[in-house]
Design a protein around this motif. Structure first.
Motif, short mmCIF file in Angstrom:
data_model
loop_
_atom_site.label_atom_id
_atom_site.label_comp_id
_atom_site.label_asym_id
_atom_site.label_seq_id
_atom_site.Cartn_x
_atom_site.Cartn_y
_atom_site.Cartn_z
N UNK A 2 0.85 -1.18 0.00
CA UNK A 2 0.00 0.00 0.00
C UNK A 2 0.89 1.24 0.00
N UNK A 3 0.52 2.17 -0.87
CA UNK A 3 1.26 3.41 -1.01
C UNK A 3 0.36 4.59 -0.67
N UNK A 4 0.98 5.63 -0.12
CA UNK A 4 0.27 6.88 0.13
C UNK A 4 0.78 7.88 -0.90
N UNK A 5 -0.15 8.48 -1.64
CA UNK A 5 0.20 9.41 -2.71
C UNK A 5 -0.17 10.82 -2.26
N UNK A 6 0.83 11.69 -2.20
CA UNK A 6 0.61 13.09 -1.90
C UNK A 6 0.51 13.83 -3.23
N UNK A 7 -0.51 14.68 -3.38
CA UNK A 7 -0.73 15.31 -4.67
C UNK A 7 -1.39 16.68 -4.55
N UNK A 8 -1.35 17.42 -5.66
CA UNK A 8 -2.06 18.68 -5.82
C UNK A 8 -3.11 18.46 -6.89
N UNK A 9 -4.25 19.14 -6.78
CA UNK A 9 -5.32 18.98 -7.76
C UNK A 9 -4.98 19.55 -9.14
N UNK A 23 -4.07 10.24 -0.87
CA UNK A 23 -4.93 9.06 -0.93
C UNK A 23 -4.05 7.83 -0.91
N UNK A 24 -4.68 6.68 -0.75
CA UNK A 24 -3.97 5.41 -0.62
C UNK A 24 -4.31 4.52 -1.80
N UNK A 25 -3.30 3.78 -2.27
CA UNK A 25 -3.50 2.90 -3.42
C UNK A 25 -2.66 1.65 -3.24
N UNK A 26 -3.20 0.55 -3.73
CA UNK A 26 -2.49 -0.72 -3.64
C UNK A 26 -1.81 -1.01 -4.97
N UNK A 27 -0.52 -1.37 -4.90
CA UNK A 27 0.26 -1.67 -6.09
C UNK A 27 1.50 -2.47 -5.68
N UNK A 47 5.30 9.75 -3.49
CA UNK A 47 4.66 8.45 -3.30
C UNK A 47 5.44 7.73 -2.21
N UNK A 48 4.73 7.36 -1.15
CA UNK A 48 5.37 6.77 0.03
C UNK A 48 4.85 5.36 0.27
N UNK A 64 -8.87 6.75 5.76
CA UNK A 64 -8.12 5.68 5.09
C UNK A 64 -9.08 4.87 4.20
N UNK A 65 -8.94 5.04 2.89
CA UNK A 65 -9.68 4.28 1.90
C UNK A 65 -8.76 4.01 0.72
N UNK A 66 -8.76 2.79 0.24
CA UNK A 66 -7.95 2.48 -0.93
C UNK A 66 -8.66 2.95 -2.19
N UNK A 67 -7.93 3.63 -3.06
CA UNK A 67 -8.45 4.14 -4.33
C UNK A 67 -8.17 3.11 -5.40
#
Length: 68
Positions: A2-9, A23-27, A47-48, A64-67
Motif C-alpha cells: 500500500x502506497x500513500x500518494x501526496x498530490x495537488x489537484x 490518498x492510498x492505493x495498492x500496487x 509516493x510513500x 483511510x480508503x484504498x483508491x
C-alpha cells in the motif's frame, strides 16, 4: 503493498503545502502506482510506501480508503 500518494489537484499551479492532499492505493511498486495514475490530471508530489507500524497507524485514520 500500500502506497500513500501526496498530490495537488492542479497541474498548472505552483504546489503549496497547505493544499496538498493524499490518498492510498495498492500496487506492487511505485512504478505501478504511476502507471495507474497516469490518466489523472493531478500533480503527484510524493509516493510513500506504507508498511509496518506506520501502515497500522494510517489504517486507524478515518480517511483511510484504498483508491482504485
Amino acid at each position: 503493498m500500500i502506497y500513500k500518494v501526496y498530490y495537488q489537484d492542479s497541474l498548472y499551479e505552483v504546489p503549496v503545502r497547505e493544499n496538498t492532499k493524499a490518498f492510498y492505493i495498492e500496487a506492487e511498486s511505485e512504478r505501478e502506482v504511476r502507471q495507474k495514475l497516469k490518466n489523472r490530471a493531478i500533480n503527484i508530489e510524493y509516493i510513500q510506501l506504507l508498511e509496518g507500524k506506520y501502515l497500522e497507524y494510517e489504517k486507524q485514520q478515518e480517511n483511510f480508503k484504498l483508491v482504485e
